[in-house]
Design an enzyme around this catalytic site. Structure first.
Site, PDB file in Angstrom:
ATOM      1  N   ASP A   1       0.871  -1.183   0.000  1.00  0.00           N
ATOM      2  CA  ASP A   1       0.000   0.000   0.000  1.00  0.00           C
ATOM      3  C   ASP A   1       0.911   1.238   0.000  1.00  0.00           C
ATOM      4  O   ASP A   1       1.802   1.358   0.838  1.00  0.00           O
ATOM      5  CB  ASP A   1      -0.900  -0.022   1.240  1.00  0.00           C
ATOM      6  CG  ASP A   1      -1.927   1.102   1.218  1.00  0.00           C
ATOM      7  OD1 ASP A   1      -3.133   0.785   1.176  1.00  0.00           O
ATOM      8  OD2 ASP A   1      -1.523   2.277   1.239  1.00  0.00           O
ATOM      9  N   LEU A   2       0.659   2.136  -0.963  1.00  0.00           N
ATOM     10  CA  LEU A   2       1.512   3.328  -1.040  1.00  0.00           C
ATOM     11  C   LEU A   2       1.242   4.228   0.168  1.00  0.00           C
ATOM     12  O   LEU A   2       0.111   4.306   0.649  1.00  0.00           O
ATOM     13  CB  LEU A   2       1.234   4.092  -2.327  1.00  0.00           C
ATOM     14  CG  LEU A   2       1.453   3.310  -3.629  1.00  0.00           C
ATOM     15  CD1 LEU A   2       1.230   4.211  -4.829  1.00  0.00           C
ATOM     16  CD2 LEU A   2       2.854   2.714  -3.683  1.00  0.00           C
TER      17      LEU A   2
ATOM     18  N   ASP B   1      -4.646   2.360  -4.157  1.00  0.00           N
ATOM     19  CA  ASP B   1      -3.179   2.348  -4.217  1.00  0.00           C
ATOM     20  C   ASP B   1      -2.626   1.056  -3.617  1.00  0.00           C
ATOM     21  O   ASP B   1      -1.543   1.050  -3.057  1.00  0.00           O
ATOM     22  CB  ASP B   1      -2.609   3.583  -3.500  1.00  0.00           C
ATOM     23  CG  ASP B   1      -3.018   3.629  -2.019  1.00  0.00           C
ATOM     24  OD1 ASP B   1      -3.892   2.832  -1.629  1.00  0.00           O
ATOM     25  OD2 ASP B   1      -2.470   4.452  -1.269  1.00  0.00           O
TER      26      ASP B   1
HETATM   27  N1  LIG Z   1      -5.797   8.901  -8.878  1.00  0.00           N
HETATM   28  C1  LIG Z   1      -6.421   7.833  -8.391  1.00  0.00           C
HETATM   29  N2  LIG Z   1      -6.712   7.800  -7.078  1.00  0.00           N
HETATM   30  C2  LIG Z   1      -7.345   6.708  -6.580  1.00  0.00           C
HETATM   31  C3  LIG Z   1      -7.709   5.613  -7.398  1.00  0.00           C
HETATM   32  N3  LIG Z   1      -8.325   4.675  -6.625  1.00  0.00           N
HETATM   33  C4  LIG Z   1      -8.333   5.184  -5.348  1.00  0.00           C
HETATM   34  N4  LIG Z   1      -7.741   6.403  -5.311  1.00  0.00           N
HETATM   35  C5  LIG Z   1      -7.499   7.287  -4.157  1.00  0.00           C
HETATM   36  O1  LIG Z   1      -6.391   6.769  -3.457  1.00  0.00           O
HETATM   37  C6  LIG Z   1      -6.428   7.205  -2.104  1.00  0.00           C
HETATM   38  C7  LIG Z   1      -6.027   6.062  -1.220  1.00  0.00           C
HETATM   39  O2  LIG Z   1      -6.204   6.375   0.102  1.00  0.00           O
HETATM   40  P1  LIG Z   1      -5.170   5.984   1.231  1.00  0.00           P
HETATM   41  O3  LIG Z   1      -4.452   4.740   0.908  1.00  0.00           O
HETATM   42  O4  LIG Z   1      -5.958   6.050   2.516  1.00  0.00           O
HETATM   43  O5  LIG Z   1      -4.182   7.238   1.148  1.00  0.00           O
HETATM   44  P2  LIG Z   1      -2.718   7.364   1.652  1.00  0.00           P
HETATM   45  O6  LIG Z   1      -2.437   8.836   1.593  1.00  0.00           O
HETATM   46  O7  LIG Z   1      -1.845   6.487   0.823  1.00  0.00           O
HETATM   47  O8  LIG Z   1      -2.804   6.881   3.122  1.00  0.00           O
HETATM   48  P3  LIG Z   1      -1.843   5.857   3.863  1.00  0.00           P
HETATM   49  O9  LIG Z   1      -2.013   4.551   3.164  1.00  0.00           O
HETATM   50  O10 LIG Z   1      -2.306   5.832   5.291  1.00  0.00           O
HETATM   51  O11 LIG Z   1      -0.462   6.394   3.697  1.00  0.00           O
HETATM   52  C8  LIG Z   1      -7.847   7.713  -1.884  1.00  0.00           C
HETATM   53  O12 LIG Z   1      -7.808   9.137  -1.807  1.00  0.00           O
HETATM   54  C9  LIG Z   1      -8.625   7.308  -3.150  1.00  0.00           C
HETATM   55  O13 LIG Z   1      -9.621   8.238  -3.516  1.00  0.00           O
HETATM   56  C10 LIG Z   1      -7.399   5.684  -8.796  1.00  0.00           C
HETATM   57  O14 LIG Z   1      -7.671   4.767  -9.602  1.00  0.00           O
HETATM   58  N5  LIG Z   1      -6.766   6.810  -9.246  1.00  0.00           N
END
Ligand SMILES: Nc1nc2c(ncn2[C@@H]2O[C@H](COP(=O)(O)OP(=O)(O)OP(=O)(O)O)[C@@H](O)[C@H]2O)c(=O)[nH]1
Length: 456
Positions: free
Chosen positions: A324-325, A367
């Site tokens: 997970d990013l 992500d």
């Molecule tokens: N651009 C883009 N964003 C996406 C996609 N699918 C999900 N997201 C976004 O990815 C984000 C993932 O959230 P998190 O994993 O909680 O964000 P984070 O900042 O990495 O949080 P941590 O994992 O706690 O570090 C959310 O804001 C979603 O709206 C996609 O296909 N494209």
């Protein structure tokens, strides 16, 4: 045009106006079944090709099940069966053409049953399957320790497993995939039968001319014939990630091609090849993430199931890295969703470039990614892959005008240390990833050494 001898040509001319009967099993979907009282199915489609090429009219003699179809052709109620496996008993009254189709049989059981590596582990257990089916005869000969409960239709086979009167059922893979009822009852595949199930046309021995023509018709089948029939019965589900605009475009192109084929059979072979490519792309879209091109969650889980099944035989480790990013949301918020998409694509490439060809990466949503590791001898080697991915992701990516940096939190769970089935293994890897987040992110964390099943 078929190449026929003078004798065959003469026989054809004499019989073209006559109706020749074949025995048809009404309850063997997707091979043979009835729709609105009319035969349909894979074998029926092959018969359609034979009919067209030989110019003979074939009429079905419909029977309720396989045992009845076999008895009917033996009695002489009809001249042949379109799809049958050669066995010594049947050869007493039937001639078999060269095989033209292969059927794969699997064992299907309730979800709590474990996958089996060898059929010997079923000794003493009851397996249900088709009465008079060649596969059951093979099973009796090769694995006499397995008890058999022979029934007449696929529905009865299913009922026995559901009622715990049989441990597992033998089912052709095509039937399992096509039959919605299996899925309602949530049965799963626990193993496969290494029995080659070559299907031939079986013609009564008192019809040698018809037999020789059937052999010619079978030999005339080409790749395109098989591909068209396989595609028709191939079942796949369109997953959420499908890009519908692209899909509609492909369907439109496929329809346009069909129209073109209708009016111009001079370029028939070229057009078929193009349609095949369009179909292949559809299938690809159904199993892959539209943004990154990586396999989807569904595909990842299927591969994980297969890897766990293989490991029963090879005793090798199977690892799942759950990635997970970190800080991805901020990229979306600061630079826009398109920049986020561009980053996800580059992250997918970075993950893939850290893997060997035997490893598989899938995007499971947002992500989050998983990587399936099958070729490591030690858990430490899997941790090394995790760290390699971590490093590959912890770089600066250019997305449009911006340069952004993310890191990744990664969890690792390994079969057989942490779990035995795909779902539990994924859960353990996910939990380990959360541990990595809790520990401050940008790290690789191994699952706790507690098996998921025990942890409840
Ligand atoms: N651009 C883009 N964003 C996406 C996609 N699918 C999900 N997201 C976004 O990815 C984000 C993932 O959230 P998190 O994993 O909680 O964000 P984070 O900042 O990495 O949080 P941590 O994992 O706690 O570090 C959310 O804001 C979603 O709206 C996609 O296909 N494209």
């Amino acid at each position: 045009m078929l190449k026929l001898t003078d004798a065959q040509q003469q026989w054809l001319t004499q019989h073209q106006q006559r109706q020749i009967k074949y025995c048809f099993n009404a309850n063997w979907a997707p091979y043979d079944s009835l729709k609105d009282g009319k035969p349909q199915g894979i074998f029926h489609d092959y018969l359609g090709i034979f009919t067209q090429r030989l110019g003979i009219e074939f009429v079905p003699h419909i029977t309720p099940d396989w045992t009845a179809a076999l008895a009917a052709v033996q009695r002489g109620d009809c001249a042949f069966l379109v799809g049958a496996v050669k066995t010594p008993e049947r050869e007493a009254f039937l001639n078999f053409t060269s095989p033209y189709f292969s059927m794969y049989n699997v064992l299907v059981a309730k979800p709590d049953k474990p996958f089996i590596g060898s059929l010997d582990s079923l000794n003493g257990k009851s397996i249900s399957g088709p009465r008079n089916g060649a596969v059951m005869q093979w099973l009796a000969k090769e694995h006499p320790g397995i008890k058999q409960v022979n029934v007449v239709t696929g529905d009865e086979t299913l009922a026995l497993v559901m009622e715990d009167k049989a441990y597992a059922a033998v089912s052709p893979l095509d039937s399992f995939v096509a039959d919605y009822k299996w899925q309602i009852h949530n049965l799963k595949i626990i193993g496969k039968l290494d029995y080659p199930y070559p299907i031939s046309v079986a013609v009564r021995k008192d019809q040698p001319e018809l037999f020789s023509l059937m052999e010619v018709a079978v030999n005339s089948l080409g790749e395109a014939d098989h591909a068209a029939i396989t595609r028709k019965y191939q079942s796949f589900t369109v997953v959420e990630e499908v890009d519908y605009r692209k899909l509609a475009g492909i369907v439109a192109v496929a329809l346009a091609l069909i129209g073109y084929l209708y009016y111009s059979n001079r370029r028939l072979s070229g057009e078929i090849a193009r349609r095949q490519r369009a179909e292949a792309e559809l299938v690809h879209l159904a199993h892959h993430d539209a943004l990154t091109g990586l396999p989807s969650l569904r595909m990842g889980m299927a591969q994980l199931d297969a890897a766990l099944l293989r490991s029963q035989r090879t005793r090798k480790l199977v690892g799942v890295l759950f990635i997970d990013l970190d800080g991805f949301k901020a990229v979306n918020d600061n630079w826009g969703h398109q920049a986020g998409d561009a980053l996800l694509k580059q992250a997918a490439l970075a993950i893939q470039s850290s893997l060997r060809s035997s490893d598989m990466a899938a995007r499971i949503g947002g992500d989050e990614f998983i990587v399936l590791l099958e070729d490591a001898d030690k858990v430490e080697d899997m941790m090394v892959v995790g760290r390699k991915i971590q490093q590959a992701l912890a770089c600066t990516f250019s997305v449009g005008e911006a340069s952004v940096q993310v890191t990744a939190s990664i969890g690792l769970a390994v079969h057989p240390l942490h779990a035995n089935d795909a779902e539990s293994l994924m859960k353990m890897a996910d939990q380990a990833m959360y541990e990595a987040k809790r520990a401050g992110k940008n790290t690789v964390q191994m699952a706790n050494n507690i098996r998921q099943e025990q942890a409840g």
